[in-house]
Design a protein around this motif. Structure first.
Motif, short mmCIF file in Angstrom:
data_model
loop_
_atom_site.label_atom_id
_atom_site.label_comp_id
_atom_site.label_asym_id
_atom_site.label_seq_id
_atom_site.Cartn_x
_atom_site.Cartn_y
_atom_site.Cartn_z
N ILE A 21 8.24 4.70 17.47
CA ILE A 21 9.26 3.73 17.92
C ILE A 21 10.09 3.14 16.79
O ILE A 21 11.01 2.37 17.04
N GLY A 22 9.80 3.50 15.56
CA GLY A 22 10.59 2.97 14.46
C GLY A 22 9.93 3.24 13.13
O GLY A 22 8.87 3.86 13.06
N GLY A 23 10.56 2.76 12.07
CA GLY A 23 10.02 2.95 10.74
C GLY A 23 10.93 2.35 9.70
O GLY A 23 11.96 1.77 10.02
N GLU A 24 10.57 2.51 8.45
CA GLU A 24 11.33 1.93 7.35
C GLU A 24 11.37 2.95 6.21
O GLU A 24 10.38 3.62 5.92
N THR A 25 12.54 3.08 5.62
CA THR A 25 12.72 3.94 4.45
C THR A 25 13.25 3.09 3.31
O THR A 25 14.18 2.29 3.51
N ALA A 26 12.67 3.23 2.13
CA ALA A 26 13.08 2.41 1.00
C ALA A 26 13.29 3.26 -0.24
O ALA A 26 12.52 4.18 -0.51
N GLU A 27 14.35 2.95 -1.00
CA GLU A 27 14.57 3.53 -2.31
C GLU A 27 14.22 2.46 -3.35
O GLU A 27 14.75 1.35 -3.31
N MET A 28 13.30 2.82 -4.26
CA MET A 28 12.82 1.84 -5.24
C MET A 28 12.79 2.47 -6.62
O MET A 28 11.71 2.78 -7.17
N PRO A 29 13.96 2.70 -7.21
CA PRO A 29 13.99 3.28 -8.57
C PRO A 29 13.29 2.37 -9.57
O PRO A 29 13.41 1.14 -9.51
N GLY A 30 12.54 2.97 -10.45
CA GLY A 30 11.77 2.18 -11.42
C GLY A 30 10.35 1.95 -10.97
O GLY A 30 9.45 1.79 -11.79
N VAL A 31 10.15 1.94 -9.65
CA VAL A 31 8.79 1.84 -9.11
C VAL A 31 8.21 3.25 -8.95
O VAL A 31 7.05 3.50 -9.29
N TYR A 32 9.03 4.16 -8.41
CA TYR A 32 8.62 5.56 -8.25
C TYR A 32 9.48 6.43 -9.15
O TYR A 32 10.70 6.29 -9.18
N GLU A 33 8.84 7.32 -9.89
CA GLU A 33 9.53 8.18 -10.84
C GLU A 33 9.54 9.62 -10.32
O GLU A 33 8.61 10.07 -9.66
N GLY A 34 10.61 10.35 -10.64
CA GLY A 34 10.69 11.75 -10.26
C GLY A 34 10.61 11.92 -8.76
O GLY A 34 11.31 11.25 -7.99
N ASN A 35 9.72 12.83 -8.33
CA ASN A 35 9.54 13.10 -6.90
C ASN A 35 8.43 12.26 -6.27
O ASN A 35 8.10 12.47 -5.10
N ASP A 36 7.86 11.33 -7.03
CA ASP A 36 6.78 10.52 -6.47
C ASP A 36 7.28 9.70 -5.28
O ASP A 36 8.43 9.26 -5.25
N PHE A 37 6.41 9.49 -4.31
CA PHE A 37 6.75 8.70 -3.14
C PHE A 37 5.50 8.05 -2.60
O PHE A 37 4.38 8.35 -3.02
N ASP A 38 5.67 7.16 -1.65
CA ASP A 38 4.53 6.53 -0.99
C ASP A 38 4.83 6.45 0.50
O ASP A 38 6.00 6.48 0.92
N CYS A 39 3.79 6.35 1.30
CA CYS A 39 3.98 6.25 2.74
C CYS A 39 2.87 5.39 3.33
O CYS A 39 1.78 5.28 2.76
N ALA A 40 3.17 4.78 4.43
CA ALA A 40 2.20 3.96 5.16
C ALA A 40 2.56 4.01 6.63
O ALA A 40 3.67 4.41 7.00
N GLY A 41 1.63 3.60 7.46
CA GLY A 41 1.91 3.60 8.89
C GLY A 41 0.84 2.84 9.63
O GLY A 41 -0.20 2.49 9.07
N PHE A 42 1.11 2.55 10.89
CA PHE A 42 0.07 1.96 11.74
C PHE A 42 0.28 2.37 13.19
O PHE A 42 1.39 2.67 13.61
N ALA A 43 -0.81 2.41 13.91
CA ALA A 43 -0.79 2.79 15.31
C ALA A 43 -1.37 1.66 16.14
O ALA A 43 -2.27 0.95 15.69
N VAL A 44 -0.85 1.51 17.34
CA VAL A 44 -1.33 0.51 18.29
C VAL A 44 -1.79 1.22 19.56
O VAL A 44 -1.15 2.16 20.02
N GLY A 45 -2.91 0.77 20.10
CA GLY A 45 -3.42 1.32 21.36
C GLY A 45 -4.04 0.22 22.18
O GLY A 45 -4.06 -0.95 21.79
N VAL A 46 -4.57 0.59 23.34
CA VAL A 46 -5.13 -0.41 24.24
C VAL A 46 -6.39 0.13 24.90
O VAL A 46 -6.49 1.32 25.21
N VAL A 47 -7.37 -0.76 25.08
CA VAL A 47 -8.59 -0.40 25.79
C VAL A 47 -9.12 -1.66 26.48
O VAL A 47 -9.05 -2.76 25.92
N ASP A 48 -9.61 -1.51 27.69
CA ASP A 48 -10.25 -2.64 28.37
C ASP A 48 -11.53 -3.00 27.62
O ASP A 48 -12.29 -2.12 27.20
#
Length: 274
Positions: free
Chosen positions: A70-97
């Motif tokens: 349903i959505g997400g975020e993309t960020a450019e952070m020069p100086g934090v990540y060098e070359g082809n380095d990258f990072d990723c995160a995520g979360f999922a939501v579900g439901v149960v009685d």
């Protein structure tokens, strides 16, 4: 640290599935129905071909896991990540009685332990694995990049069968994830199972004991379920029909220790079926 492998091989779809799997495989352990997923992708400089491949992997994994992206975020952070380095995160939501939730409260002495096969190393222990296979990374590319299995479909099918009491997702720490589904004053007495060849190669190259291996890597098990004795065969059959191997790992037994734990039936594992 599997991201370092993705950058090394310039391949991003696999770690995208890992990201979704690490979230949704945890979520379903309580018996929840997955609902939606959000992701975050950050790099020093956005390279569209890399980002598109990654997002495509996220979408495919979400589709296979009954998750709406349903959505997400993309960020450019020069100086934090060098070359082809990258990072990723995520979360999922579900439901149960609440009354239907799986967990240690439903586990009994005498319950059988059913192990579900992993697809490989998944996304844990990669700091060790990168060192172990550094001299020949290219020849181990497929094994190191192989994405984490998605267990949503097999678990949802299992919920329609009586007798499923609790599920442990075997991730970082390996078998140390199992006690979280066991009640106080119980322990898991484990039989050996067929450990896949790549894990045996790690053991050979590192000299780690089986106890250390089982606390570091999944050693061929992606999940462990506690099921009632009379439903074990039905669950094992269901697992096989959905493309996984279901291993008879042993039983939940009473223990004098307050804190739950696990022991090997054969501490030396000399009888290990390889």
């Amino acid at each position: 640290t599997k991201l370092k492998v993705a950058v090394h091989f310039n391949s991003y779809a696999e770690v995208a599935q890992d990201l979704v799997a690490m979230c949704v495989n945890d979520l379903i352990c309580c018996g929840a129905q997955p609902l939606f997923f959000l992701d975050y992708y950050a790099s020093g400089r956005l390279q569209l071909n890399h980002a598109k491949e990654f997002l495509g992997g996220v979408r495919s994994a979400c589709l296979a896991s009954d998750l709406a992206l349903i959505g997400g975020e993309t960020a450019e952070m020069p100086g934090v990540y060098e070359g082809n380095d990258f990072d990723c995160a995520g979360f999922a939501v579900g439901v149960v009685d609440k009354g239907a939730a799986l967990g240690r409260a439903k586990v009994n002495v005498g319950d059988r332990l059913l192990g579900l096969s992993s697809s490989g190393f998944h996304s844990n222990g990669l700091s060790l694995l990168r060192k172990v296979f550094a001299p020949a990374m290219d020849s181990w590319k497929n094994e190191l990049l192989k994405p984490t299995a998605l267990y949503v479909q097999v678990l949802q099918a299992a919920l329609k069968i009586r007798g499923l009491h609790a599920c442990a997702h075997i991730t970082g720490g390996g078998m140390e994830n199992l006690p979280r589904i066991l009640p106080e004053k119980t322990q898991a007495r484990l039989k050996s199972w067929p450990v896949p060849a790549p894990f045996l190669e790690v053991k050979k190259r590192t000299g780690l004991s089986w106890n250390e291996m089982l606390k570091t890597l999944n050693c061929g098990l992606g999940m462990i379920w506690a099921v009632s004795e009379d439903s074990f065969k039905e669950h094992q059959k269901n697992i096989a029909q959905l493309g996984f191997h279901g291993f008879d790992l042993g039983v939940v037994e009473a223990s004098n220790n307050t804190e739950p734990g696990w022991v090997l039936s054969d501490p030396s594992w000399e009888g290990l079926d390889t």
